[in-house]
Scaffold this active site. Structure first.
Site, short mmCIF file in Angstrom:
data_model
loop_
_atom_site.label_atom_id
_atom_site.label_comp_id
_atom_site.label_asym_id
_atom_site.label_seq_id
_atom_site.Cartn_x
_atom_site.Cartn_y
_atom_site.Cartn_z
N HIS A 210 6.13 31.13 1.32
CA HIS A 210 5.50 29.95 1.92
C HIS A 210 4.09 30.27 2.40
O HIS A 210 3.12 29.56 2.10
CB HIS A 210 6.32 29.48 3.14
CG HIS A 210 7.59 28.78 2.81
ND1 HIS A 210 7.69 27.81 1.84
CD2 HIS A 210 8.84 28.89 3.35
CE1 HIS A 210 8.93 27.36 1.79
NE2 HIS A 210 9.64 28.01 2.70
N GLU B 210 9.93 33.37 3.43
CA GLU B 210 8.89 32.87 4.32
C GLU B 210 7.50 33.37 3.92
O GLU B 210 6.50 32.65 4.04
CB GLU B 210 9.20 33.26 5.77
CG GLU B 210 10.50 32.71 6.31
CD GLU B 210 10.58 31.20 6.24
OE1 GLU B 210 9.52 30.53 6.28
OE2 GLU B 210 11.70 30.68 6.12
#
Length: 402
Positions: free
Chosen positions: A87, A84
């Site tokens: 990202h 994450e």
């Protein structure tokens, strides 16, 4: 592991919001990280499911096998966090503001605030997550082969390598809500010029993936007469349910976005007139009716400063006798609008939806550039335009006199 656009949030306190959905773990590169309470479910499942397996494969571990299984759950958590963060940090390169990272039962997701996307940028941000997992898998493999690890460190390193490899491969499958779905979305978006068409195509890709997973891990073993692996079947059903819901939500959101141009305050509002708060019921009854419906316009009361404050209730007006109409103030037969519940008649699209989402109430006065009330916008009309369904008129129209 998905990235979520959360445009139009209502501006709640992030710390309070974070505590409601999980345990705040702090910030990394300025990005809040939250451990959702649901993560403890997958941690417990990992210990219960893999503890006995490790105990069987490595009898010398004894009860320690369950602690190793919990360590495995923590390694998965770290792997998802790195995924994450990849990202979020890639999105920062394009100035996409990240609201938070949430680690939960299904892995995790990164939520973004309003940003301007393009097919190329969308792919780069999406693929950064799986790429990070492949890097972790490679680093773990180098450590495993070069460090001559044995015992518990060797077990955990081996698990770490395979977990990241599987996370990376799984997330590049071509369907939303998986990261690979952004590849499909961006390809169709580039070909058609429509992000919405790309999202719908990627959503259907996600549904096809679910059908394939269920067929491979559930249907085929049952048809072949083999003894099914109950744990594997349960995981497949749970993951498949999550993916199906995510794919369906993506398709529905795309269809809503495609209808955003139809959402315009002036076009969706019903005719309305503004009267001062000191006006009487008689002034409403004197308004000229619509020649096609025989009913008068909606009436919005405004304060001394000109700001809309209330809506006159047609039902309440009908209860006022003709003899009392001139002495009954409209404030006695009206209900208050939410604070700030008025919009310019040219407001439209996502900007309008974002603003309405922050307001209380179901009705909003519509004003022109001079601040004069021209209409009354109802939430049902906005929802009808977004969904393509007729919400019903829901209008409060006024007859002339009794």
């Amino acid at each position: 592991m998905t990235d979520t656009d959360t445009r139009g949030r209502s501006g709640q306190d992030p710390q309070k919001q974070g505590r409601k959905e999980g345990i705040p773990l702090g910030r990394i590169a300025g990005i809040p990280v939250i451990l959702a309470y649901s993560w403890f479910i997958i941690a417990a499942f990992t210990v219960i499911a893999f503890g006995p397996v490790l105990q069987s494969d490595y009898p010398r571990l004894g009860v320690t096998a369950f602690f190793v299984a919990f360590a495995y759950a923590l390694l998965l958590l770290i792997s998802v966090l790195v995924h994450e963060l990849a990202h979020a940090l890639t999105a920062k390169l394009f100035h996409w503001p990240t609201e938070k990272i949430v680690l939960n039962l299904w892995g995790g997701h990164t939520e973004f605030q309003s940003f301007t996307a393009s097919p190329g940028r969308s792919v780069l941000v999406a693929m950064a997550g799986p790429a990070a997992n492949f890097v972790l898998a490679g680093a773990g493999w180098l450590l495993r082969t070069g460090g001559d690890l044995t015992g518990v460190p060797g077990i955990l390193t081996n698990i770490f390598v395979w977990a990241n490899l599987l996370i990376g491969i799984f997330n590049v499958l071509p369907g939303l809500p998986l990261d690979g779905g952004r590849l499909v979305e961006s390809a169709v978006w580039k070909l058609t010029g429509s992000q919405e068409k790309g999202t719908v195509a990627a959503g259907w890709g996600g549904r096809i993936i679910v059908i394939g997973l269920v067929a491979w891990f559930v249907v085929l073993p049952l048809l072949s007469g083999d003894r099914p692996d109950i744990s594997l079947m349960l995981i497949t059903v749970l993951v498949g349910s999550f993916l199906w819901m995510g794919a369906t939500a993506s398709i529905e959101q795309a269809r809503l976005r495609s209808r955003l141009p139809l959402v315009e305050a002036g076009a969706l509002a019903e005719p309305a007139v503004g009267l001062p708060e000191g006006a009487s019921v008689a002034e409403v009854l004197a308004l000229a009716p619509d020649p096609t419906t025989g009913a008068g316009p909606a009436v919005v009361l405004y304060r001394q400063d000109g700001r809309p404050a209330a809506v006159v209730d047609a039902g309440a007006v009908a209860t006022v006798s003709a003899s009392a109409a001139a002495t009954t103030p409209l404030t006695a037969v009206s209900y208050a609008l939410g604070e700030g519940a008025y919009v310019p008649e040219w407001s439209k699209g996502q900007e309008l939806i974002q603003y309405l989402a922050q307001l209380d109430g179901l009705e909003y006065a519509v004003v022109d550039r001079d601040g004069t009330v021209t209409g009354l916008l109802r939430q049902s009309a906005v929802l009808g335009a977004l969904t393509g369904k007729n919400p019903g008129s829901g209008k409060r129209m006024f007859g002339q006199s009794r």
